[in-house]
Motif scaffolding. Structure first.
Motif, mmCIF file in Angstrom:
data_model
loop_
_atom_site.group_PDB
_atom_site.id
_atom_site.type_symbol
_atom_site.label_atom_id
_atom_site.label_comp_id
_atom_site.label_asym_id
_atom_site.label_seq_id
_atom_site.Cartn_x
_atom_site.Cartn_y
_atom_site.Cartn_z
ATOM 1 N N ARG A 1 -5.776 9.822 -15.687
ATOM 2 C CA ARG A 1 -5.953 8.530 -16.364
ATOM 3 C C ARG A 1 -6.485 7.482 -15.389
ATOM 4 O O ARG A 1 -6.346 7.628 -14.172
ATOM 5 N N ILE B 1 -2.626 2.928 -4.669
ATOM 6 C CA ILE B 1 -2.900 3.840 -5.790
ATOM 7 C C ILE B 1 -4.347 4.344 -5.708
ATOM 8 O O ILE B 1 -4.615 5.546 -5.839
ATOM 9 N N ALA C 1 11.159 -0.543 -7.600
ATOM 10 C CA ALA C 1 10.246 0.303 -8.390
ATOM 11 C C ALA C 1 10.621 1.783 -8.284
ATOM 12 O O ALA C 1 9.945 2.631 -8.864
ATOM 13 N N ALA D 1 3.630 5.734 -5.559
ATOM 14 C CA ALA D 1 3.500 5.788 -7.022
ATOM 15 C C ALA D 1 2.639 6.969 -7.452
ATOM 16 O O ALA D 1 2.749 7.471 -8.563
ATOM 17 N N GLU D 2 1.771 7.408 -6.546
ATOM 18 C CA GLU D 2 0.895 8.547 -6.846
ATOM 19 C C GLU D 2 1.434 9.843 -6.242
ATOM 20 O O GLU D 2 0.707 10.827 -6.123
ATOM 21 N N LEU E 1 10.389 3.773 -5.791
ATOM 22 C CA LEU E 1 9.346 4.537 -5.108
ATOM 23 C C LEU E 1 9.830 4.867 -3.699
ATOM 24 O O LEU E 1 10.294 3.984 -2.982
ATOM 25 N N ALA F 1 3.834 1.559 -1.207
ATOM 26 C CA ALA F 1 4.419 1.716 -2.543
ATOM 27 C C ALA F 1 3.400 2.313 -3.511
ATOM 28 O O ALA F 1 3.732 3.188 -4.324
ATOM 29 N N GLY F 2 2.160 1.852 -3.422
ATOM 30 C CA GLY F 2 1.114 2.398 -4.294
ATOM 31 C C GLY F 2 0.878 3.878 -4.021
ATOM 32 O O GLY F 2 0.711 4.684 -4.947
ATOM 33 N N LEU F 3 0.885 4.251 -2.743
ATOM 34 C CA LEU F 3 0.741 5.667 -2.390
ATOM 35 C C LEU F 3 1.909 6.470 -2.966
ATOM 36 O O LEU F 3 1.724 7.569 -3.498
ATOM 37 N N VAL G 1 0.850 -1.200 0.000
ATOM 38 C CA VAL G 1 0.000 0.000 0.000
ATOM 39 C C VAL G 1 0.887 1.252 0.000
ATOM 40 O O VAL G 1 0.631 2.214 -0.734
ATOM 41 N N ASP H 1 1.926 1.297 -14.929
ATOM 42 C CA ASP H 1 1.683 2.096 -13.730
ATOM 43 C C ASP H 1 2.375 1.546 -12.489
ATOM 44 O O ASP H 1 2.547 2.261 -11.512
ATOM 45 N N MET H 2 2.727 0.256 -12.499
ATOM 46 C CA MET H 2 3.370 -0.284 -11.304
ATOM 47 C C MET H 2 4.306 -1.435 -11.671
ATOM 48 O O MET H 2 3.989 -2.247 -12.537
ATOM 49 N N ARG I 1 -5.819 3.816 -13.901
ATOM 50 C CA ARG I 1 -4.589 3.050 -13.668
ATOM 51 C C ARG I 1 -4.829 1.556 -13.882
ATOM 52 O O ARG I 1 -5.947 1.062 -13.632
#
Lengths: 320, 297
Positions: free
Chosen positions: B62, B130, A96, A67-68, A98, A63-65, A61, B114-115, B64
């Motif tokens: 966009r 995300i 990644a 990414a944004e 990040l 990492a996803g945050l 999670v 995207d990842m 994702r």
């Protein structure tokens, strides 16, 4: 700054940062109370996430945050941060590219009554293998406050080895710190002690005081950063003294002492004498922090004894 | 869906398959089976449902996509090349030293990815992060995630399942590519997870199960999933924390959606369709060319 709980300093610093920067977010795995970030969640409920007892997901999670465009601080006990969720930190975070900030609390013997299962003596060794990572272990509230800010601004993955308990300030308020930089705490011509963290730096200072009463002048460096290592400062003082003791609340293998040995072996410093104070390839145990300090040979006296022995043998070393 | 639209999507799916077979065949080895099983889904996503702009791969508005089963990268690269994210010539560089198209997806190398994924179970967690970040930022975008049925053996998938439902991340729409095979054999023998519907429903998700090669059905369930979500209309959501949403007088966010796709591993390539060995297999370029010609017949 007087003695202060390090976790309170960590949480307050994050809260201040969050007010300045909307990208700062907190992700925890059911240890918000332990890390001290509950006030962060109260102040910013939409920016603090408790994933429950699920460290792998916490880092995914995070990492996803990231990414944004968020700057996530993810915290758990150091044993879980390093051993349990390493692949998530490595691949979803570091590989990644990040900027996930991983906080491993309760380093080494500070895990005390949680015992051997929760006693990370290996987390630095694991984390050193991550390309490009910043690894810091602040020794006091002042350095912690400054380094949390530096980690937040680095744009890279970082590992903060966080002692949670109250410790005395070593540095005056306003002292500045950089990632990758240590601090010289005391000069000395006979030997340099390079220590890491809120337990070992005070032990090293005490060892230097004992040695002084015996006529041995020991310099003391607070390493702060294990990666990158402050090779300039460290080399300078090894060059001046010709002998070095490292002191860490971690395995001798893979940690600060290993990093020093690697530095020395591939440099002009070859021939200087090195003794590593750290855990000798053992698992942790349960007990009080003071008992564990003696049990694993991490006390001021252990450091002083190693220094005495090296200084006594200095005549035998080849000139560097 | 009218017949023109259907045939347009059929063509897109066929083209994704042809490019995937061609690129892996050109190299001689690769994850062909699990790439071909998601070709129809990718056709619907990229050629009908997803809001993307090839000229701005990181366009904030966009939708994702996280391909959690990162080894199926070649199918996604085919779709991205067809959309114009990068030149089609890149496809023949798959897995060559210095390529922008590595076997597993890499957000730093490939425009439109995207990842970074590859270590199974991690992508679905990243998709949660995300989706969460986009909710914080008040964007009216969807996050799609694709996991495998074999991948679902990973505990992290279920950690993410509980997190997504608990936080009512309704703009996360996930797919399980249920091709019934994993590296060591058929999933029912290696590690049986059926019923997938019951498991995801128990975790608090809306669940659909359809033929993953039926383009109309795929489009329809995605559109239904989106229709369940209240529009964000550019405004920041007032109550994004789940607890406060529960007690809000406004309609709370709905549940995340898992779409189980019954698929066939290697679908569309005569030399590997339905074969366990298609996970990562060697085949020469002649074999690839024959399979491509068969798709055109």
């Amino acid at each position: 700054m007087a003695a202060k709980e390090m976790r309170a300093v960590y949480a307050e610093t994050l809260l201040e940062l969050a007010k300045e920067d909307p990208r700062i977010v907190v992700v925890e795995a059911d240890l918000m109370k332990a890390t001290g970030t509950t006030p962060f969640k109260t102040a910013f409920p939409e920016r603090a996430f408790d994933v429950g007892v699920a460290e792998a997901n916490m880092l995914g999670v995070a990492a996803g945050l990231a990414a944004e465009g968020k700057i996530p601080f993810a915290a758990t006990f150091g044993c879980f941060a390093s051993r349990r969720a390493f692949d998530q930190f490595f691949m979803s975070g570091a590989y990644a590219r990040l900027p996930v900030k991983l906080v491993g609390t309760d380093p080494g013997i500070s895990a005390a009554f949680n015992g051997g299962t929760h006693m990370p003596f290996e987390d630095i060794g694991i984390m050193r293998m991550v390309p490009g990572i910043d690894i810091v272990e602040p020794s006091d509230p002042v350095s912690l406050q400054a380094l949390v800010r530096k980690l937040a601004a680095s744009g890279k993955v970082g590992y903060l080895r966080l002692h949670r308990k109250a410790v005395d300030a070593i540095y005056p308020e306003g002292e500045t710190f950089e990632l990758g930089k240590g601090k010289l705490l005391r000069e000395g011509k006979d030997i340099v002690i390079i220590a890491l963290g809120a337990i070992m730096v005070p032990e090293a200072i005490e060892a230097a005081q004992r040695l002084k009463s015996e006529g041995i002048e020991a310099a003391v460096i607070d390493a702060i950063s294990v990666k990158p290592l402050d090779t300039g400062l460290i080399s300078e003082w090894i060059g001046k003294t010709g002998a070095v003791v490292t002191a860490e609340n971690h395995q001798k293998m893979g940690g600060l002492g290993s990093a020093l040995a690697e530095l020395i072996a591939e440099s002009e410093l070859q021939g200087c004498r090195l003794t590593r104070i750290g855990v000798a390839d053992e698992f942790g145990e349960v007990g009080t922090q003071d008992w564990l300090k003696k049990r694993f040979g991490l006390s001021a006296e252990d450091i002083a004894a190693a220094a005495r022995s090296l200084v006594a043998g200095k005549g035998k070393r080849k000139q560097i | 869906m009218n017949s023109m639209e259907l045939s347009r999507l059929e063509e897109a799916a066929k083209e994704i398959r042809k490019k995937t077979i061609d690129m892996i065949g050109f190299l001689g080895v690769g994850h062909i089976g699990g790439a071909l099983s998601i070709a129809d889904l990718l056709a619907v996503l990229y050629f009908r449902e997803m809001k993307v702009d090839p000229a701005q791969p990181r366009w904030p508005e966009r939708d994702r996509l996280v391909l959690s089963k990162g080894h199926a990268g070649p199918a996604l690269y085919s779709a991205l090349a067809m959309k114009g994210f990068f030149p089609e010539e890149w496809l023949h560089t798959l897995n060559k030293g210095g390529t922008n198209l590595p076997s597993h997806c890499d957000r730093n190398k490939t425009p439109g990815i995207d990842m970074t994924t590859g270590s199974l179970g991690q992508g679905i967690s990243a998709a949660c992060g995300i989706a969460l970040a986009n909710r914080m930022d008040g964007r009216d975008v969807f996050t799609y995630a694709i996991i495998g049925d074999g991948e679902s053996n990973e505990g992290q998938v279920w950690e993410a399942a509980m997190f997504t439902a608990h936080n009512r991340l309704d703009r996360l729409i996930a797919f399980t590519d249920c091709n019934k095979m994993q590296i060591d054999g058929v999933t029912s023998e290696i590690m049986n997870l059926e019923s997938f519907e019951a498991k995801w429903a128990a975790f608090g998700w809306e669940v659909e199960r359809i033929d993953g090669h039926d383009l109309e059905a795929i489009a329809s369930v995605i559109e239904n999933a989106r229709a369940r979500v209240r529009p964000r209309a550019g405004a920041k959501e007032r109550n994004s924390a789940s607890a406060s949403a529960e007690h809000s007088t406004e309609r709370p966010p709905t549940r995340p959606t898992m779409i189980i796709l019954d698929t066939i591993k290697g679908k569309g390539a005569e030399f590997c369709e339905g074969q366990v060995g298609s996970h990562n297999m060697n085949f020469d370029y002649e074999t690839a060319k024959k399979a491509i010609a068969a798709l055109d017949r």
